[in-house]
Design a protein around this motif. Structure first.
Motif, PDB file in Angstrom:
ATOM      1  N   ALA A 228     -70.759 -17.131 -21.580  1.00 22.30           N
ATOM      2  CA  ALA A 228     -71.206 -16.680 -22.904  1.00 22.30           C
ATOM      3  C   ALA A 228     -71.907 -15.329 -22.785  1.00 22.30           C
ATOM      4  CB  ALA A 228     -72.142 -17.717 -23.503  1.00 22.30           C
ATOM      5  N   HIS A 229     -71.626 -14.452 -23.748  1.00 22.79           N
ATOM      6  CA  HIS A 229     -72.288 -13.149 -23.798  1.00 22.79           C
ATOM      7  C   HIS A 229     -73.534 -13.255 -24.676  1.00 22.79           C
ATOM      8  CE1 HIS A 229     -68.687 -11.873 -21.866  1.00 22.79           C
ATOM      9  NE2 HIS A 229     -67.936 -11.939 -22.940  1.00 22.79           N
ATOM     10  N   ILE A 230     -74.065 -12.141 -25.061  1.00 26.39           N
ATOM     11  CA  ILE A 230     -75.263 -12.089 -25.901  1.00 26.39           C
ATOM     12  C   ILE A 230     -75.027 -12.912 -27.172  1.00 26.39           C
ATOM     13  CG2 ILE A 230     -76.742 -10.535 -27.224  1.00 26.39           C
ATOM     14  CD1 ILE A 230     -75.870  -8.312 -25.258  1.00 26.39           C
ATOM     15  N   PRO A 231     -76.003 -13.722 -27.604  1.00 28.07           N
ATOM     16  CA  PRO A 231     -75.827 -14.516 -28.831  1.00 28.07           C
ATOM     17  C   PRO A 231     -75.378 -13.648 -30.015  1.00 28.07           C
ATOM     18  CG  PRO A 231     -77.811 -15.189 -27.704  1.00 28.07           C
ATOM     19  CD  PRO A 231     -77.301 -13.954 -26.980  1.00 28.07           C
ATOM     20  N   GLY A 232     -74.392 -14.152 -30.755  1.00 30.19           N
ATOM     21  CA  GLY A 232     -73.852 -13.424 -31.903  1.00 30.19           C
ATOM     22  C   GLY A 232     -72.686 -12.511 -31.574  1.00 30.19           C
ATOM     23  N   SER A 233     -72.301 -12.417 -30.292  1.00 27.10           N
ATOM     24  CA  SER A 233     -71.173 -11.564 -29.895  1.00 27.10           C
ATOM     25  C   SER A 233     -69.860 -12.133 -30.422  1.00 27.10           C
ATOM     26  CB  SER A 233     -71.076 -11.459 -28.369  1.00 27.10           C
ATOM     27  OG  SER A 233     -72.189 -10.792 -27.835  1.00 27.10           O
ATOM     28  N   VAL A 234     -68.952 -11.225 -30.794  1.00 23.10           N
ATOM     29  CA  VAL A 234     -67.613 -11.608 -31.262  1.00 23.10           C
ATOM     30  C   VAL A 234     -66.614 -10.745 -30.506  1.00 23.10           C
ATOM     31  CG1 VAL A 234     -66.029 -11.688 -33.241  1.00 23.10           C
ATOM     32  CG2 VAL A 234     -68.465 -12.205 -33.562  1.00 23.10           C
ATOM     33  N   GLU A 235     -65.520 -11.360 -30.059  1.00 25.87           N
ATOM     34  CA  GLU A 235     -64.451 -10.626 -29.390  1.00 25.87           C
ATOM     35  C   GLU A 235     -63.242 -10.542 -30.311  1.00 25.87           C
ATOM     36  OE1 GLU A 235     -63.550 -11.455 -25.360  1.00 25.87           O
ATOM     37  OE2 GLU A 235     -65.660 -11.766 -24.837  1.00 25.87           O
ATOM     38  N   HIS A 236     -62.619  -9.361 -30.328  1.00 28.08           N
ATOM     39  CA  HIS A 236     -61.405  -9.114 -31.111  1.00 28.08           C
ATOM     40  C   HIS A 236     -60.346  -8.682 -30.111  1.00 28.08           C
ATOM     41  CE1 HIS A 236     -63.703  -8.871 -34.930  1.00 28.08           C
ATOM     42  NE2 HIS A 236     -64.649  -8.391 -34.121  1.00 28.08           N
ATOM     43  N   MET A 237     -59.185  -9.320 -30.136  1.00 25.76           N
ATOM     44  CA  MET A 237     -58.137  -8.984 -29.176  1.00 25.76           C
ATOM     45  C   MET A 237     -56.818  -8.713 -29.888  1.00 25.76           C
ATOM     46  SD  MET A 237     -56.683 -11.082 -25.891  1.00 25.76           S
ATOM     47  CE  MET A 237     -58.169 -10.849 -24.927  1.00 25.76           C
ATOM     48  N   ILE A 238     -56.142  -7.650 -29.436  1.00 24.03           N
ATOM     49  CA  ILE A 238     -54.799  -7.307 -29.892  1.00 24.03           C
ATOM     50  C   ILE A 238     -53.929  -7.200 -28.649  1.00 24.03           C
ATOM     51  CG2 ILE A 238     -53.348  -5.602 -31.062  1.00 24.03           C
ATOM     52  CD1 ILE A 238     -55.958  -4.689 -32.511  1.00 24.03           C
ATOM     53  N   VAL A 239     -52.798  -7.888 -28.655  1.00 21.75           N
ATOM     54  CA  VAL A 239     -51.898  -7.847 -27.499  1.00 21.75           C
ATOM     55  C   VAL A 239     -50.945  -6.668 -27.665  1.00 21.75           C
ATOM     56  CG1 VAL A 239     -50.128  -9.089 -26.199  1.00 21.75           C
ATOM     57  CG2 VAL A 239     -52.069 -10.333 -27.179  1.00 21.75           C
ATOM     58  N   ALA A 240     -50.911  -5.808 -26.653  1.00 19.17           N
ATOM     59  CA  ALA A 240     -50.004  -4.664 -26.661  1.00 19.17           C
ATOM     60  C   ALA A 240     -48.691  -4.999 -25.944  1.00 19.17           C
ATOM     61  CB  ALA A 240     -50.667  -3.472 -25.995  1.00 19.17           C
ATOM     62  N   ARG A 241     -48.799  -5.823 -24.889  1.00 20.98           N
ATOM     63  CA  ARG A 241     -47.620  -6.140 -24.080  1.00 20.98           C
ATOM     64  C   ARG A 241     -47.848  -7.489 -23.403  1.00 20.98           C
ATOM     65  NH1 ARG A 241     -47.660  -1.695 -20.466  1.00 20.98           N
ATOM     66  NH2 ARG A 241     -48.938  -2.905 -19.056  1.00 20.98           N
ATOM     67  N   GLY A 242     -46.808  -8.286 -23.329  1.00 22.08           N
ATOM     68  CA  GLY A 242     -46.893  -9.570 -22.640  1.00 22.08           C
ATOM     69  C   GLY A 242     -47.413 -10.680 -23.544  1.00 22.08           C
ATOM     70  N   ARG A 243     -47.899 -11.730 -22.923  1.00 22.09           N
ATOM     71  CA  ARG A 243     -48.478 -12.863 -23.659  1.00 22.09           C
ATOM     72  C   ARG A 243     -49.756 -13.273 -22.959  1.00 22.09           C
ATOM     73  NH1 ARG A 243     -45.774 -17.769 -23.606  1.00 22.09           N
ATOM     74  NH2 ARG A 243     -44.906 -17.223 -21.593  1.00 22.09           N
ATOM     75  N   VAL A 244     -50.713 -13.751 -23.757  1.00 23.53           N
ATOM     76  CA  VAL A 244     -52.007 -14.156 -23.211  1.00 23.53           C
ATOM     77  C   VAL A 244     -52.485 -15.414 -23.929  1.00 23.53           C
ATOM     78  CG1 VAL A 244     -53.369 -12.689 -24.777  1.00 23.53           C
ATOM     79  CG2 VAL A 244     -54.299 -13.293 -22.553  1.00 23.53           C
ATOM     80  N   ARG A 245     -53.206 -16.248 -23.189  1.00 26.92           N
ATOM     81  CA  ARG A 245     -53.929 -17.380 -23.784  1.00 26.92           C
ATOM     82  C   ARG A 245     -55.397 -17.020 -23.672  1.00 26.92           C
ATOM     83  NH1 ARG A 245     -51.986 -21.418 -20.944  1.00 26.92           N
ATOM     84  NH2 ARG A 245     -50.295 -21.773 -22.414  1.00 26.92           N
ATOM     85  N   THR A 246     -56.099 -17.039 -24.812  1.00 23.18           N
ATOM     86  CA  THR A 246     -57.488 -16.596 -24.825  1.00 23.18           C
ATOM     87  C   THR A 246     -58.259 -17.314 -25.923  1.00 23.18           C
ATOM     88  OG1 THR A 246     -58.906 -14.628 -24.784  1.00 23.18           O
ATOM     89  CG2 THR A 246     -57.129 -14.657 -26.428  1.00 23.18           C
ATOM     90  N   GLY A 247     -59.561 -17.156 -25.881  1.00 28.91           N
ATOM     91  CA  GLY A 247     -60.426 -17.739 -26.893  1.00 28.91           C
ATOM     92  C   GLY A 247     -61.449 -18.658 -26.258  1.00 28.91           C
ATOM     93  N   PRO A 248     -62.181 -19.396 -27.099  1.00 31.92           N
ATOM     94  CA  PRO A 248     -63.167 -20.337 -26.559  1.00 31.92           C
ATOM     95  C   PRO A 248     -62.490 -21.302 -25.586  1.00 31.92           C
ATOM     96  CG  PRO A 248     -63.418 -20.118 -28.931  1.00 31.92           C
ATOM     97  CD  PRO A 248     -62.155 -19.391 -28.562  1.00 31.92           C
ATOM     98  N   ALA A 249     -63.170 -21.638 -24.504  1.00 33.32           N
ATOM     99  CA  ALA A 249     -62.583 -22.505 -23.478  1.00 33.32           C
ATOM    100  C   ALA A 249     -62.090 -23.819 -24.074  1.00 33.32           C
ATOM    101  CB  ALA A 249     -63.601 -22.766 -22.371  1.00 33.32           C
TER     102      ALA A 249
END
Length: 186
Positions: free
Chosen positions: A126-147
């Motif tokens: 976990a990062h600093i409380p209140g942090s939000v991540e935004h992800m855009i895939v440019a190439r390939g495939r990824v699995r991401t997000g809360p564990a």
């Protein structure tokens, strides 16, 4: 240029600056970050080879975004040519984070270019409380997000998720490339 070499002089100066700003000793910061005092001492001296995980732990312990520890001062116009920015590798997976832009003191957001390859799962604390991540895939495939509930993303897909909980990054194809924007509260 070696894309896996961290900017050691920048990291050393930032760690000293942020630790002194927080008014804590080397021993106390090492304890809070869960790393050896000797490791922290080496990093503040500009030696060692810190991983993404070590720097994230130090940022959380100091209450500052990761970027504040690795980003040198920037000129008014900044260009980063493809392949020229230094990256910091993960110990857990074939994952290299390349910091592209740091938010100002008033707009705490950072932009990263992340290169991933299949293999091990990268688990992020976990990062600093209140942090939000935004992800855009440019190439390939990824699995991401809360564990607890990762999602699969393909090229052009966007996802936002809490960065203040344990989360994961996993490449599902070789040469996966994503743009990651991290928001941190003031």
């Amino acid at each position: 240029m070696d894309r896996t070499a961290p900017p050691l002089a920048t990291i050393a100066a930032a760690l000293r600056r942020e630790r002194e700003r927080a008014g804590i000793s080397l021993t106390e910061l090492a304890r809070r970050a869960g790393i050896a005092k000797s490791t922290l001492s080496q990093l503040e001296a500009g030696a060692g080879n810190p991983s993404v995980e070590t720097l994230w732990s130090l940022g959380v312990a100091l209450g500052v975004p990761f970027s504040r520890l690795v980003e040198p001062p920037t000129p008014a116009v900044r260009v980063i040519r493809a392949g020229e920015a230094p990256g910091i590798r993960s110990e857990q997976a074939d994952f290299t984070g390349i910091l592209l832009s740091v938010g100002s003191r008033h707009a705490r957001r950072d932009i990263y270019l992340v290169e991933l390859d299949p293999g091990a799962l990268r688990k992020a604390e976990a990062h600093i409380p209140g942090s939000v991540e935004h992800m855009i895939v440019a190439r390939g495939r990824v699995r991401t997000g809360p564990a607890a509930e990762p999602v699969e993303l393909r090229p052009g897909d966007y996802a936002a998720f809490p960065g203040d909980v344990e989360h994961v990054y996993e490449a599902l194809e070789p040469d996966t490339l994503v743009v990651l924007v991290m928001e941190h509260p003031d």
